[in-house]
Every structure is written in C-alpha cells, then in structure tokens.
Design a protein around this motif. Structure first.
Motif, PDB file in Angstrom:
ATOM      1  N   SER A 252      -5.232  55.943  26.275  1.00  0.00           N
ATOM      2  CA  SER A 252      -5.007  54.505  26.161  1.00  0.00           C
ATOM      3  C   SER A 252      -5.580  53.901  24.880  1.00  0.00           C
ATOM      4  CB  SER A 252      -5.564  53.777  27.385  1.00  0.00           C
ATOM      5  OG  SER A 252      -6.959  53.845  27.375  1.00  0.00           O
ATOM      6  N   THR A 253      -6.638  54.484  24.322  1.00  0.00           N
ATOM      7  CA  THR A 253      -7.219  53.863  23.116  1.00  0.00           C
ATOM      8  C   THR A 253      -7.110  54.748  21.884  1.00  0.00           C
ATOM      9  OG1 THR A 253      -9.425  54.803  23.429  1.00  0.00           O
ATOM     10  CG2 THR A 253      -8.969  52.744  24.559  1.00  0.00           C
TER      11      THR A 253
ATOM     12  N   TYR B 290     -11.460  49.027  28.116  1.00  0.00           N
ATOM     13  CA  TYR B 290     -10.793  47.732  27.979  1.00  0.00           C
ATOM     14  C   TYR B 290     -11.315  46.970  26.758  1.00  0.00           C
ATOM     15  CZ  TYR B 290      -9.882  42.796  29.061  1.00  0.00           C
ATOM     16  OH  TYR B 290      -9.527  41.470  28.997  1.00  0.00           O
TER      17      TYR B 290
ATOM     18  N   LYS C 110      -9.941  48.425  23.619  1.00  0.00           N
ATOM     19  CA  LYS C 110      -8.521  48.187  23.425  1.00  0.00           C
ATOM     20  C   LYS C 110      -8.213  46.720  23.180  1.00  0.00           C
ATOM     21  CE  LYS C 110      -4.087  49.577  25.257  1.00  0.00           C
ATOM     22  NZ  LYS C 110      -3.698  50.164  23.957  1.00  0.00           N
ATOM     23  N   ARG C 111      -8.809  45.853  23.962  1.00  0.00           N
ATOM     24  CA  ARG C 111      -8.422  44.446  23.933  1.00  0.00           C
ATOM     25  C   ARG C 111      -9.395  43.553  23.166  1.00  0.00           C
ATOM     26  NH1 ARG C 111      -3.799  45.138  24.410  1.00  0.00           N
ATOM     27  NH2 ARG C 111      -2.578  45.217  26.319  1.00  0.00           N
TER      28      ARG C 111
ATOM     29  N   GLN D 206      -5.263  47.766  32.354  1.00  0.00           N
ATOM     30  CA  GLN D 206      -5.768  47.131  31.132  1.00  0.00           C
ATOM     31  C   GLN D 206      -4.664  46.732  30.153  1.00  0.00           C
ATOM     32  OE1 GLN D 206      -8.540  49.575  29.160  1.00  0.00           O
ATOM     33  NE2 GLN D 206      -7.041  50.975  28.337  1.00  0.00           N
ATOM     34  N   TYR D 207      -3.481  47.328  30.299  1.00  0.00           N
ATOM     35  CA  TYR D 207      -2.373  46.909  29.438  1.00  0.00           C
ATOM     36  C   TYR D 207      -1.938  45.487  29.744  1.00  0.00           C
ATOM     37  CZ  TYR D 207      -1.977  51.698  27.875  1.00  0.00           C
ATOM     38  OH  TYR D 207      -2.255  52.920  27.331  1.00  0.00           O
TER      39      TYR D 207
ATOM     40  N   GLN E 132      -6.072  39.691  25.767  1.00  0.00           N
ATOM     41  CA  GLN E 132      -6.755  40.000  24.523  1.00  0.00           C
ATOM     42  C   GLN E 132      -8.021  39.152  24.455  1.00  0.00           C
ATOM     43  OE1 GLN E 132      -4.907  42.144  22.491  1.00  0.00           O
ATOM     44  NE2 GLN E 132      -6.699  42.457  21.199  1.00  0.00           N
TER      45      GLN E 132
END
Lengths: 127, 234
Positions: free
Chosen positions: B139-140, B177, B180-181, B223-224, B228
């Motif tokens: 994911s990252t 998370y 990523k965000r 988490q997608y 943000q």
C-alpha cells in the motif's frame, strides 16, 4: 398469505405497539428511539390488512411467493436499523472514551497544580 | 533536543511497573514520562501513588488505543514535541530512547526496530509480522521491517493527529495510514527488547487472528478511503 400468518402479523404489530408504549410510559426509552418501532408496527398492520400491496410488489420484483417477499422486505428494514444502531453505538463509545480521557487528564492536572499549556484543539478539519 | 515525553500505558501491571519506571528514571532522568493507568483492577494505581509517579487514572478500561490516546492528549496539552510509546511490562529498554529522540528530529515517526540488521526468527508471530510488512509494502511502497514493534516515537505533527483523531490506535495500520495519507517520514532505529518480566500478553490465538484480520483490512482496504491529512513532512 394464509389467514393464520395474517393473524400472527396483527398480533405482533399490537404487541410491538403495546410494548413500546409501556416503555415510554415508564420512561425507559426516549421518544426519538420509539418512532422506528411505531412505524414498524404500522407496517406490519398494513401487510396483514392489505396483503394485496405485497402481491403487486412481489410480482414487480419477480418473487414467486409473496410471503418470501414480505420476509425479505422486513429483513432489509431490520438490517437498516441494525446498521444505524451500530453507528450510534460507535458514537456512544467514542463519547465515553473522550469523557474518560478528559476526566483523567483534568484530575491529574488539578492534582499537580499544573494547568494545560494549551486547551485548543488543532484546527485540522479531520480532527 | 526536542521536549519529549514517554507515554506508558499500564493495564494490570502492578508487578512490573515499578522496575520499569525505576530503570527509566535511572537511565534517562532528563526525559519526562506519564503512566496511563487503564482502569486496572489490580493495585497499579496504588503502586504509582506510593512512589509518586505521574499517572493519568482512567476510571474505566478503554483498551490500549484509548489509554495511549489519553497520553497523546496530555502531550498535546502540554506542548510536547515528541511522544514515545513505551511498554510498562519491561519489554522496552530505556537505553534506546535517546536514539529514537535523535532520529525524530528529522522524521515524523521513528520505530524502535528489532530487525534492522538482525533476521526475523521463524515463528507464528513473525509470520504475522511479515504479512503486515508485506501489506504495508503493497500500500505504501515502503518497507518497515518491524511494523508490530510497540516502541514508536511521534513528532508534534503526528501528536496532533493521534491525540484527537478517531481510528488512530498505536498499531501498524495507523503508521501505514500516516505514511500514505499524511506523507509521514518514517525511519527505523535498531533496538533490542527483553522478554516481559511479569504479567500476561494479550496475544491469545484468537486475539492474534482477529488482530491480523483487522490490520489487513485496514491497511489494504480502508485506508484508501480515508481522508488526506495536511501538513509538511519532516
């Protein structure tokens, strides 16, 4: 739909109505939360008194037995309610958590006589 | 050196809390610490009171995430620039805290990692660790060798998020998370950990299984859809 099933539905409807009313009389449940159950009781009553509505709806959806459609319909109604309850419970848990945390922090700060440097929350919209 | 606080959640740790805190005070006297007593049913609070340890006393049990967040709120209210998650059971060694404090000056999150140089032993627990490592890589795109390490340091920007957000438990999915965000810069610092001195681990087979399921769903899916987070990476 057999006459027996219709009688059962009427009975359940009346029981729901009576039960909810008693809870409100005894101040055990909030009025807001009873609205769903009153609507539910009325719906049950409608099904048993005017089963024709469900024959038409079952035909539209293509369910061969109207009784199955009645079951499906009420399963969906209850699912929505369970979902709402789940959300409400989450919110309640969060509120209890916030209260508990705040209580512990305030108590400690009072104990050591050291107030917070800042009492503000970050301005980030996600918080 | 950033203004740093150790957050030490304690749930029924009457047998280990005293030795843990004494070793913290002896090894890193310049660092503040706060114990969060998570509604313990044993005499954890009593031990803290007797020794004059600073502790936040939760009247009911909130679980690790709620207890840790209480410490984060305290850190935020008192303008700490770095908060370090630290176990009360003696697994984490205070000798390694200065290394984390040094690394946090250039990072958002620092993880005290057992496997920076060393290899992971083969066990069921490490299989779980590998799965989470894989999920985070998917994911990252970054590799975290010890995602389940409970020894993590967070800077002020992360404290803001962790103190008030919902679903920001001190777990690997939160780290993922934030990477990523929130564009969080994460680094791992090599540490050793000792075996727990007393008390019981949370990790029953059932708990481990539900934990893995939760982490996987959270990292690879949920988490997608989460928002943000603003702010500049360190």
């Amino acid at each position: 739909m057999t006459p027996v099933l219709r009688i059962v539905l009427v009975a359940v409807s009346i029981l729901t109505f009576a039960f909810m009313t008693r809870k409100i009389r005894n101040a055990k449940v909030r009025l807001e939360d009873s609205v769903f159950w009153y609507c539910f009781a009325v719906l049950l009553l409608l099904v048993s008194v005017f089963p024709g509505v469900f024959f038409v709806l079952a035909g539209l959806v293509g369910v061969s037995s109207p009784v199955n459609f009645v079951f499906l319909f009420f399963i969906f109604v209850l699912l929505v309610q369970v979902f709402n309850l789940s959300v409400r419970l989450s919110q309640s848990d969060t509120k209890i958590k916030e209260l508990t945390q705040h209580l512990a922090i305030e108590r400690f700060e009072r104990h050591v006589g050291d107030g917070a440097v800042t009492d503000e929350r970050p301005t980030d919209p996600h918080c | 050196m950033l203004k740093t606080i150790l957050i030490i959640p304690a749930y029924n740790e009457q047998d280990s809390i005293e030795s843990t805190i004494e070793s913290v005070k002896r090894t890193i006297p310049e660092v503040d610490f706060i114990i969060v007593n998570d509604g313990s049913s044993d005499s954890t609070a009593e031990v803290c009171r007797r020794n004059g340890y600073p502790f936040l006393d939760l009247p009911v049990n909130l679980g690790l995430a709620g207890a840790f967040q209480t410490g984060m709120k305290y850190a935020f209210r008192h303008s700490y620039e770095c908060a370090i998650q630290f176990d009360a059971d003696g697994q984490h060694l205070p000798e390694y805290v200065p290394a984390l404090m040094e690394a946090i000056e250039h990072n958002d999150i620092v993880i005290g990692s057992r496997f920076v140089n060393a290899h992971k032993p083969r066990s069921l627990r490490m299989l779980g660790s590998n799965l989470i490592e894989g999920a985070i890589r998917v994911s990252t795109g970054k590799t975290i060798k010890d995602p389940t390490s409970g020894m993590r340091a967070f800077n002020a920007r992360m404290i803001n998020q962790l103190a008030f957000g919902l679903n920001f438990g001190p777990e690997p999915d939160t780290v993922s998370y934030l990477m990523k965000r929130a564009g969080a810069k994460v680094c791992e610092v090599p540490v050793r950990m000792s075996d727990r001195t007393a008390g019981e681990s949370y990790l029953s087979p059932w708990n481990s299984a539900t934990y893995m399921l939760r982490m996987t769903i959270s990292i690879l899916f949920v988490q997608y859809f989460r928002k943000q987070i603003g702010g500049e990476a360190a």
